[in-house]
Motif scaffolding. Structure first.
Motif, PDB file in Angstrom:
ATOM      1  N   MET A 169       0.814  -1.205   0.000  1.00 57.94           N
ATOM      2  CA  MET A 169       0.000   0.000   0.000  1.00 57.94           C
ATOM      3  C   MET A 169       0.854   1.264   0.000  1.00 57.94           C
ATOM      4  O   MET A 169       0.457   2.291  -0.531  1.00 57.94           O
ATOM      5  CB  MET A 169      -0.937   0.003   1.209  1.00 57.94           C
ATOM      6  CG  MET A 169      -2.037  -1.047   1.150  1.00 57.94           C
ATOM      7  SD  MET A 169      -3.039  -0.957  -0.356  1.00 57.94           S
ATOM      8  CE  MET A 169      -3.805   0.634  -0.161  1.00 57.94           C
TER       9      MET A 169
ATOM     10  N   ILE B 256      -1.486   2.791  -3.064  1.00 60.41           N
ATOM     11  CA  ILE B 256      -2.352   3.938  -2.796  1.00 60.41           C
ATOM     12  C   ILE B 256      -2.055   5.074  -3.762  1.00 60.41           C
ATOM     13  O   ILE B 256      -2.959   5.787  -4.209  1.00 60.41           O
ATOM     14  CB  ILE B 256      -2.222   4.407  -1.322  1.00 60.41           C
ATOM     15  CG1 ILE B 256      -3.418   5.275  -0.925  1.00 60.41           C
ATOM     16  CG2 ILE B 256      -0.906   5.132  -1.086  1.00 60.41           C
ATOM     17  CD1 ILE B 256      -4.678   4.502  -0.691  1.00 60.41           C
TER      18      ILE B 256
ATOM     19  N   TYR C  34     -11.977   7.184  -3.192  1.00 55.97           N
ATOM     20  CA  TYR C  34     -10.617   7.440  -2.721  1.00 55.97           C
ATOM     21  C   TYR C  34     -10.636   8.700  -1.864  1.00 55.97           C
ATOM     22  O   TYR C  34     -11.062   9.760  -2.316  1.00 55.97           O
ATOM     23  CB  TYR C  34      -9.651   7.605  -3.895  1.00 55.97           C
ATOM     24  CG  TYR C  34      -8.290   8.108  -3.475  1.00 55.97           C
ATOM     25  CD1 TYR C  34      -7.504   7.371  -2.580  1.00 55.97           C
ATOM     26  CD2 TYR C  34      -7.789   9.311  -3.946  1.00 55.97           C
ATOM     27  CE1 TYR C  34      -6.264   7.826  -2.175  1.00 55.97           C
ATOM     28  CE2 TYR C  34      -6.545   9.776  -3.542  1.00 55.97           C
ATOM     29  CZ  TYR C  34      -5.789   9.034  -2.662  1.00 55.97           C
ATOM     30  OH  TYR C  34      -4.564   9.493  -2.256  1.00 55.97           O
TER      31      TYR C  34
ATOM     32  N   TYR D 222     -10.433   3.411  -0.685  1.00 51.24           N
ATOM     33  CA  TYR D 222      -8.999   3.583  -0.490  1.00 51.24           C
ATOM     34  C   TYR D 222      -8.796   4.879   0.283  1.00 51.24           C
ATOM     35  O   TYR D 222      -9.417   5.901  -0.038  1.00 51.24           O
ATOM     36  CB  TYR D 222      -8.256   3.690  -1.826  1.00 51.24           C
ATOM     37  CG  TYR D 222      -8.226   2.416  -2.633  1.00 51.24           C
ATOM     38  CD1 TYR D 222      -7.186   1.502  -2.480  1.00 51.24           C
ATOM     39  CD2 TYR D 222      -9.226   2.136  -3.556  1.00 51.24           C
ATOM     40  CE1 TYR D 222      -7.156   0.336  -3.228  1.00 51.24           C
ATOM     41  CE2 TYR D 222      -9.200   0.973  -4.303  1.00 51.24           C
ATOM     42  CZ  TYR D 222      -8.163   0.079  -4.141  1.00 51.24           C
ATOM     43  OH  TYR D 222      -8.131  -1.079  -4.879  1.00 51.24           O
TER      44      TYR D 222
ATOM     45  N   TYR E 264      -9.085  -0.349   1.949  1.00 48.95           N
ATOM     46  CA  TYR E 264      -7.633  -0.423   1.836  1.00 48.95           C
ATOM     47  C   TYR E 264      -7.040   0.892   2.327  1.00 48.95           C
ATOM     48  O   TYR E 264      -7.465   1.971   1.898  1.00 48.95           O
ATOM     49  CB  TYR E 264      -7.206  -0.647   0.385  1.00 48.95           C
ATOM     50  CG  TYR E 264      -7.668  -1.956  -0.203  1.00 48.95           C
ATOM     51  CD1 TYR E 264      -6.942  -3.122  -0.009  1.00 48.95           C
ATOM     52  CD2 TYR E 264      -8.841  -2.031  -0.954  1.00 48.95           C
ATOM     53  CE1 TYR E 264      -7.366  -4.326  -0.552  1.00 48.95           C
ATOM     54  CE2 TYR E 264      -9.276  -3.228  -1.489  1.00 48.95           C
ATOM     55  CZ  TYR E 264      -8.529  -4.374  -1.290  1.00 48.95           C
ATOM     56  OH  TYR E 264      -8.945  -5.562  -1.822  1.00 48.95           O
TER      57      TYR E 264
END
Length: 295
Positions: free
Chosen positions: A83, A98, A145, A169, A203
């Protein structure tokens, strides 16, 4: 990993919602890759515990499965999906997942508003995502996101149907509280469908400060919040307290379950990859909680 006045067990969402009598199983395994685990006298684990360090179990029969301390087995990587930025085996710097997600772009909204609509196939980009007393309707496969923090209170994340899914995310902290829920529009509990679609995945690249493990949380679930989610937060600390519950799975830097809370591992996740379409990605967690202390 600490279980204090809380418990860890499993169920199978393909057989319906979690239920203490008809859908409660004993495969809520815990794996600690670099460190120990503790189950106090008021905690319980319906499953096994494996750790590279010591395991403290203060009450006889509070762990239903095997207790394997000081394991020398390969217990897996901290962040197999990378990540955050990392250096590969050849010494080459690589971009974290990310940042790849951030680079894809999408519909920029800055902050959440209750008039926001989320539709199939779209990516929505927020600086922060704070919601109180709203019903966030997800229609189709949606990605959100968030560059900063996420806070939810008295909010329902509602999937329009079993063909819908939400993937979040974030680079910031997540605070889920005050009866936040995840449901289908018909009121049914979320579940893995026939195509192995995971309804909600989170995530995070957030990195908790090592010296502030109880204060600097990547994910906090409190105040009777009850969510279904596959949580992937390998560098952030995770805390469940005050009646908060997670159905699904949890990967965290340090995971704490306390004050009448629970993690119910969904056994339907056992053979599903973390990122769709990547056949080489390690499958989701046969164990529900992980601990990766800084060296």
């Amino acid at each position: 990993m600490t279980v204090k006045n809380g418990f860890v067990n499993s169920y199978d969402s393909r057989n319906g919602a979690y239920d203490t009598t008809s859908n409660s199983l004993k495969n809520g395994d815990i794996t600690v890759t670099d460190g120990g685990a503790e189950v106090d006298s008021s905690g319980s684990v319906d499953g096994s515990i494996t750790a590279s360090g010591e395991i403290g179990v203060k009450k006889v029969n509070s762990v239903s499965g095997d207790v394997m301390a000081n394991s020398t087995d390969d217990l897996g990587d901290c962040d197999p999906l990378h990540m955050v930025d990392y250096t590969d085996d050849d010494g080459v710097d690589q971009e974290g997942e990310i940042n790849k997600i951030a680079a894809t772009g999408g519909t920029v909204r800055t902050i959440y508003k209750n008039s926001n609509v989320f539709t199939d196939g779209n990516v929505y980009v927020y600086n922060e995502f704070n919601t109180t007393g709203n019903d966030v309707l997800i229609t189709g496969d949606v990605t959100i996101y968030v560059k900063g923090d996420i806070t939810t209170k008295n909010t329902a994340f509602t999937l329009a149907n079993t063909s819908s899914s939400l993937t979040i995310y974030t680079a910031g902290q997540i605070d889920i509280k005050n009866n936040t829920t995840t449901v289908y529009a018909n009121g049914n509990a979320l579940s893995i469908d026939a195509d192995n679609k995971v309804p909600v995945s989170i995530y995070s690249s957030y990195i908790s400060t090592p010296t502030k493990k109880d204060e600097d949380l990547g994910l906090s679930v409190t105040s009777n919040a009850e969510i279904y989610a596959r949580v992937y937060m390998p560098n952030g600390n995770v805390s469940l307290t005050g009646g908060g519950n997670i159905m699904g799975s949890v990967r965290g830097n340090e995971v704490s379950v306390s004050s009448a809370t629970a993690i119910h591992y969904d056994e339907a996740l056992a053979d599903i990859n973390d990122i769709a379409g990547e056949n080489n990605t390690p499958t989701s967690y046969s164990s529900v909680a992980y601990y990766y202390p800084d060296e």
